[in-house]
Design a protein around this motif. Structure first.
Motif, PDB file in Angstrom:
ATOM      1  N   ARG A  71      40.935 -40.480 -31.790  1.00 27.81           N
ATOM      2  CA  ARG A  71      40.385 -39.852 -30.378  1.00 27.81           C
ATOM      3  C   ARG A  71      40.190 -41.030 -29.336  1.00 27.81           C
ATOM      4  O   ARG A  71      39.799 -42.426 -29.947  1.00 27.81           O
ATOM      5  CB  ARG A  71      39.173 -39.188 -30.471  1.00 27.81           C
ATOM      6  N   ALA A  78      39.349 -37.764 -25.502  1.00 25.41           N
ATOM      7  CA  ALA A  78      40.447 -37.077 -25.389  1.00 25.41           C
ATOM      8  C   ALA A  78      41.032 -37.343 -26.817  1.00 25.41           C
ATOM      9  O   ALA A  78      40.739 -38.198 -27.414  1.00 25.41           O
ATOM     10  CB  ALA A  78      41.435 -37.242 -24.094  1.00 25.41           C
ATOM     11  N   GLU A  79      41.955 -36.365 -27.119  1.00 25.66           N
ATOM     12  CA  GLU A  79      42.733 -36.665 -28.413  1.00 25.66           C
ATOM     13  C   GLU A  79      43.726 -37.763 -28.283  1.00 25.66           C
ATOM     14  O   GLU A  79      44.594 -37.751 -27.240  1.00 25.66           O
ATOM     15  CB  GLU A  79      43.373 -35.434 -28.755  1.00 25.66           C
ATOM     16  N   ALA A  80      43.818 -38.771 -29.039  1.00 19.70           N
ATOM     17  CA  ALA A  80      44.927 -39.606 -29.143  1.00 19.70           C
ATOM     18  C   ALA A  80      46.065 -39.539 -29.917  1.00 19.70           C
ATOM     19  O   ALA A  80      46.094 -38.838 -30.982  1.00 19.70           O
ATOM     20  CB  ALA A  80      44.225 -41.049 -29.661  1.00 19.70           C
ATOM     21  N   ASP A  81      47.067 -39.769 -29.318  1.00 19.61           N
ATOM     22  CA  ASP A  81      48.427 -39.787 -30.163  1.00 19.61           C
ATOM     23  C   ASP A  81      48.370 -40.704 -31.210  1.00 19.61           C
ATOM     24  O   ASP A  81      48.529 -42.202 -31.016  1.00 19.61           O
ATOM     25  CB  ASP A  81      49.449 -40.122 -29.150  1.00 19.61           C
ATOM     26  N   ALA A 169      44.177 -46.091 -20.934  1.00 19.29           N
ATOM     27  CA  ALA A 169      44.017 -44.779 -22.020  1.00 19.29           C
ATOM     28  C   ALA A 169      45.320 -43.843 -21.906  1.00 19.29           C
ATOM     29  O   ALA A 169      45.520 -42.951 -22.789  1.00 19.29           O
ATOM     30  CB  ALA A 169      42.781 -43.979 -21.531  1.00 19.29           C
ATOM     31  N   GLU A 170      45.952 -43.873 -20.644  1.00 20.36           N
ATOM     32  CA  GLU A 170      46.926 -42.880 -20.426  1.00 20.36           C
ATOM     33  C   GLU A 170      48.133 -43.020 -21.502  1.00 20.36           C
ATOM     34  O   GLU A 170      48.419 -41.924 -21.845  1.00 20.36           O
ATOM     35  CB  GLU A 170      47.651 -42.845 -18.983  1.00 20.36           C
ATOM     36  N   LEU A 173      47.047 -41.044 -24.738  1.00 22.07           N
ATOM     37  CA  LEU A 173      46.805 -39.507 -24.800  1.00 22.07           C
ATOM     38  C   LEU A 173      47.821 -38.892 -25.392  1.00 22.07           C
ATOM     39  O   LEU A 173      48.901 -38.934 -25.405  1.00 22.07           O
ATOM     40  CB  LEU A 173      46.714 -38.961 -23.274  1.00 22.07           C
ATOM     41  N   GLU A 174      47.180 -37.792 -26.432  1.00 24.82           N
ATOM     42  CA  GLU A 174      48.266 -36.671 -27.244  1.00 24.82           C
ATOM     43  C   GLU A 174      48.680 -35.901 -25.893  1.00 24.82           C
ATOM     44  O   GLU A 174      48.175 -34.946 -25.573  1.00 24.82           O
ATOM     45  CB  GLU A 174      47.396 -36.373 -28.275  1.00 24.82           C
ATOM     46  N   LYS A 175      50.053 -36.047 -25.766  1.00 31.23           N
ATOM     47  CA  LYS A 175      50.737 -34.989 -24.842  1.00 31.23           C
ATOM     48  C   LYS A 175      51.650 -34.002 -25.466  1.00 31.23           C
ATOM     49  O   LYS A 175      52.222 -33.318 -24.614  1.00 31.23           O
ATOM     50  CB  LYS A 175      51.477 -36.007 -23.854  1.00 31.23           C
TER      51      LYS A 175
END
Length: 246
Positions: A71, A78-81, A169-170, A173-175
């Motif tokens: 995260r 936010a959830e992390a990739d 951070a962008e 992000l888990e997208k």
């Protein structure tokens, strides 16, 4: 030249050779510079629990949850990739010392290390000290970048490392619509205009369950799983049809 003069010259040459030999025996062997030594002390990716990246005035903190993956906890929640987190870890594990400049940077600011262009901190489990790495400015010659780690040595490392860790951070992000590894998917159900398609894997063999029962192409099902798990959410775009994959 007389015979006497020749003998004197030979004696002098022998004395010079004898002196150089004994001086050489007492001299310390020349020190060699480590080549391709690890920039960061060896660590296992599974042991990393926290990653702090502070680059170009911006900071990102990533924390690993026990069973829910990674995260982002700073500057947002936010959830992390996990793939992007792996990129950072792998880059640090692969980073090498290209040249040792000094045992200590006498003037860190001159090398862009005070303040550092980028500071990376790895946090591990209980009982293991954190590891900190500072990246400075680019070398005026070559493509390397100045760096300093736990041992405080001033070294040169590959410039590519900075590009991997200097992310906002962008970038973490888990997208993905379905954040899963393609290899972990064992069943896919697609509702299409011409009917429902269901394929499932059992012991490594793919089968069609609907609209009929038959063997399925392993290559086609694997490609479908990869395509589904590569779909990323977008702020603007068409609404995607429902997908059931697990």
């Amino acid at each position: 030249m007389s015979l006497r003069g020749l003998l004197v010259l030979i004696s002098l040459l022998a004395a010079v050779v004898f002196t150089l030999y004994w001086l050489g025996r007492g001299a310390a062997p020349p020190q060699t510079t480590p080549s391709d030594a690890p920039l960061v002390k060896a660590f296992a990716e599974e042991a990393v629990r926290e990653i702090d990246l502070a680059c170009a005035g911006a900071g990102v903190t990533l924390e690993k949850e026990t069973s829910l993956g990674w995260r982002i906890t700073k500057p947002l929640e936010a959830e992390a990739d996990p793939r992007r987190v792996h990129d950072v870890v792998a880059a640090l594990q692969d980073a090498r010392v290209r040249k040792v400049i000094a045992d200590t940077a006498a003037d860190p600011a001159a090398f862009g290390l005070s303040p550092a262009a980028c500071t990376v901190r790895l946090g591990f489990g209980t009982g293991t000290a954190a590891a900190t790495l500072r990246l400075g400015r680019s070398s005026p010659v070559g493509s390397e970048r100045y760096a300093s780690g736990e041992d405080a040595r001033l070294v040169l490392t590959d410039a590519s490392l900075y590009g991997v860790v200097a992310r906002g951070a962008e970038a973490f992000l888990e997208k993905r619509l379905i954040p899963a590894d393609p290899e972990s998917i064992a069943r896919i159900a697609l509702d299409r205009p011409d009917g429902r398609l269901v394929v499932a894997s059992a012991e490594g063999v793919w089968h069609i369950e609907s609209p009929l029962r038959d063997l399925a192409s392993a290559g086609a099902c694997t490609a479908l799983a990869r395509a589904i798990t590569s779909i990323e959410l977008s702020a603007s775009g068409p609404v995607l049809p429902p997908v059931d994959a697990h």
